[in-house]
Design an enzyme around this catalytic site. Structure first.
Site, PDB file in Angstrom:
ATOM      1  N   LYS A 264      73.626 -22.442  98.176  1.00 24.31           N
ATOM      2  CA  LYS A 264      74.046 -22.479  99.596  1.00 24.31           C
ATOM      3  C   LYS A 264      75.421 -21.827  99.707  1.00 24.31           C
ATOM      4  CE  LYS A 264      71.818 -26.708 101.219  1.00 24.31           C
ATOM      5  NZ  LYS A 264      72.091 -28.031 101.827  1.00 24.31           N
TER       6      LYS A 264
ATOM      7  N   GLU B 178      71.075 -26.312  87.552  1.00 23.49           N
ATOM      8  CA  GLU B 178      71.226 -27.123  88.767  1.00 23.49           C
ATOM      9  C   GLU B 178      70.075 -26.854  89.724  1.00 23.49           C
ATOM     10  OE1 GLU B 178      72.656 -29.463  90.150  1.00 23.49           O
ATOM     11  OE2 GLU B 178      74.796 -29.598  89.760  1.00 23.49           O
TER      12      GLU B 178
ATOM     13  N   ASP C  50      76.193 -26.314  96.293  1.00 21.44           N
ATOM     14  CA  ASP C  50      76.543 -26.412  97.702  1.00 21.44           C
ATOM     15  C   ASP C  50      78.037 -26.093  97.846  1.00 21.44           C
ATOM     16  OD1 ASP C  50      76.551 -27.145 100.330  1.00 21.44           O
ATOM     17  OD2 ASP C  50      75.861 -29.178 100.051  1.00 21.44           O
TER      18      ASP C  50
ATOM     19  N   PHE D  66      69.386 -28.615 105.382  1.00 20.35           N
ATOM     20  CA  PHE D  66      69.238 -29.797 104.528  1.00 20.35           C
ATOM     21  C   PHE D  66      67.807 -29.801 104.013  1.00 20.35           C
ATOM     22  CE2 PHE D  66      68.868 -33.842 102.724  1.00 20.35           C
ATOM     23  CZ  PHE D  66      70.156 -34.268 102.446  1.00 20.35           C
ATOM     24  N   VAL D  67      67.646 -29.485 102.745  1.00 25.67           N
ATOM     25  CA  VAL D  67      66.290 -29.350 102.208  1.00 25.67           C
ATOM     26  C   VAL D  67      65.954 -30.489 101.245  1.00 25.67           C
ATOM     27  CG1 VAL D  67      65.917 -26.869 102.515  1.00 25.67           C
ATOM     28  CG2 VAL D  67      67.208 -27.661 100.525  1.00 25.67           C
TER      29      VAL D  67
ATOM     30  N   ASP E 202      66.321 -34.772  97.199  1.00 25.96           N
ATOM     31  CA  ASP E 202      66.061 -35.989  97.964  1.00 25.96           C
ATOM     32  C   ASP E 202      66.915 -36.094  99.230  1.00 25.96           C
ATOM     33  OD1 ASP E 202      68.602 -36.496  96.668  1.00 25.96           O
ATOM     34  OD2 ASP E 202      68.321 -38.593  97.192  1.00 25.96           O
TER      35      ASP E 202
ATOM     36  N   LYS F  75      69.733 -36.138  89.481  1.00 29.33           N
ATOM     37  CA  LYS F  75      68.298 -36.160  89.223  1.00 29.33           C
ATOM     38  C   LYS F  75      67.595 -34.963  89.861  1.00 29.33           C
ATOM     39  CE  LYS F  75      68.302 -41.101  90.214  1.00 29.33           C
ATOM     40  NZ  LYS F  75      67.824 -42.088  91.180  1.00 29.33           N
TER      41      LYS F  75
HETATM   42  C1  PRP Z   1      73.239 -32.258  94.232  1.00 33.75           C
HETATM   43  C2  PRP Z   1      73.028 -31.197  93.173  1.00 33.75           C
HETATM   44  C3  PRP Z   1      74.412 -30.960  92.645  1.00 33.75           C
HETATM   45  C4  PRP Z   1      75.302 -31.276  93.806  1.00 33.75           C
HETATM   46  C5  PRP Z   1      75.768 -29.997  94.416  1.00 33.75           C
HETATM   47  O1  PRP Z   1      73.188 -33.506  93.637  1.00 33.75           O
HETATM   48  O2  PRP Z   1      72.134 -31.585  92.174  1.00 33.75           O
HETATM   49  O3  PRP Z   1      74.692 -31.785  91.528  1.00 33.75           O
HETATM   50  O4  PRP Z   1      74.539 -31.992  94.771  1.00 33.75           O
HETATM   51  O5  PRP Z   1      76.649 -30.246  95.457  1.00 33.75           O
HETATM   52  P1  PRP Z   1      78.108 -29.625  95.489  1.00 33.75           P
HETATM   53  O6  PRP Z   1      77.992 -28.175  95.128  1.00 33.75           O
HETATM   54  O7  PRP Z   1      78.519 -29.817  96.946  1.00 33.75           O
HETATM   55  O8  PRP Z   1      78.998 -30.384  94.581  1.00 33.75           O
HETATM   56  P2  PRP Z   1      73.074 -34.874  94.483  1.00 33.75           P
HETATM   57  O9  PRP Z   1      74.429 -35.439  94.709  1.00 33.75           O
HETATM   58  O10 PRP Z   1      72.248 -34.624  95.706  1.00 33.75           O
HETATM   59  O11 PRP Z   1      72.351 -35.855  93.480  1.00 33.75           O
HETATM   60  P3  PRP Z   1      70.873 -35.794  92.862  1.00 33.75           P
HETATM   61  O12 PRP Z   1      70.833 -34.560  91.986  1.00 33.75           O
HETATM   62  O13 PRP Z   1      70.746 -37.046  92.061  1.00 33.75           O
HETATM   63  O14 PRP Z   1      69.878 -35.723  93.988  1.00 33.75           O
END
Ligand code: PRP
Length: 195
Positions: A141, A109, A113, A162-163, A169, A53
């Site tokens: 990141k 995206e 990360d 951590f933003v 969220d 999301k």
């Molecule tokens: C975040 C972001 C990516 C993922 C990146 O999603 O939207 O999909 O983390 O992380 P990575 O590079 O370590 O795989 P999150 O799991 O926070 O879910 P959300 O988008 O529903 O907040």
């Protein structure tokens, strides 16, 4: 100059240590990203695919800065557990509605990360034979990367803070902050402990 939390959001942002990117800084960068995409896709009709999301605010603003016709679709993924996530195993909860075979796809995206989620999703999208596939991320990141992933359009490279805010969220909170802020370390710790 220290960036200040706008007055109406001060209560909601009580857990924010610092404003990392203001609404204006985000908007200005997205304008530039939209211009670059419009130039690169001149004469084409790309499909923008967002990963829910966290991408919600970015996608909404990005599409309005793109001047070529686009179609928009979303995927939603979730990890079974932290351990599985660390191994790059993600579960697709919502798949695309649109077929993307022979289409120019831009995967959008909010943050990349470790790169594990993106790597998994790119493999899944590539298997559907798009005409082209590029990645656009608001935040990158770089220091946390575990796997090399190709990112064509990057809003901001950033350290491992951590933003939250602007769609991002912590425990489903703060997505509606209009800026991106760094969460106080204590908050991060207590929520992770489940309190
Ligand atoms: C975040 C972001 C990516 C993922 C990146 O999603 O939207 O999909 O983390 O992380 P990575 O590079 O370590 O795989 P999150 O799991 O926070 O879910 P959300 O988008 O529903 O907040």
């Amino acid at each position: 100059m220290k960036k200040i939390v706008p007055e109406p959001f001060q209560r909601l942002a009580g857990d924010v240590l610092d404003v990392y990117l203001t609404r204006e800084e985000i908007q200005q960068r997205i304008e530039e990203m939209g211009q670059a995409i419009s130039r690169d896709y001149d004469g084409k009709r790309p499909v923008l695919v967002g990963a829910l999301k966290g991408v919600m605010c970015f996608m909404a603003d990005l599409v309005r800065e793109i001047t070529v016709p686009v179609e928009v679709d979303f995927m939603a993924v979730s990890s079974y557990s932290t351990e599985e996530r660390d191994r790059g195993v993600v579960r697709v909860i919502k798949d695309l509605d649109l077929p993307i075979s022979d289409r120019h796809v831009i995967f959008v995206e909010d943050v990349i990360d470790t790169g594990l989620t993106l790597n998994y999703l790119l493999r899944s999208l590539r298997a559907r034979s798009p005409a082209s596939l590029e990645v656009c991320s608001l935040l990158n990141k770089t220091t946390r990367r575990l796997i090399d992933v190709p990112i064509k359009y990057v809003g901001f490279n950033m350290p491992d803070y951590f933003v939250v805010g602007y769609g991002l969220d912590h425990g489903e909170q703060y997505r509606n902050l209009p800026f991106i802020g760094i969460l106080k370390p204590g908050i991060l710790f207590s929520r992770e402990k489940g309190s």
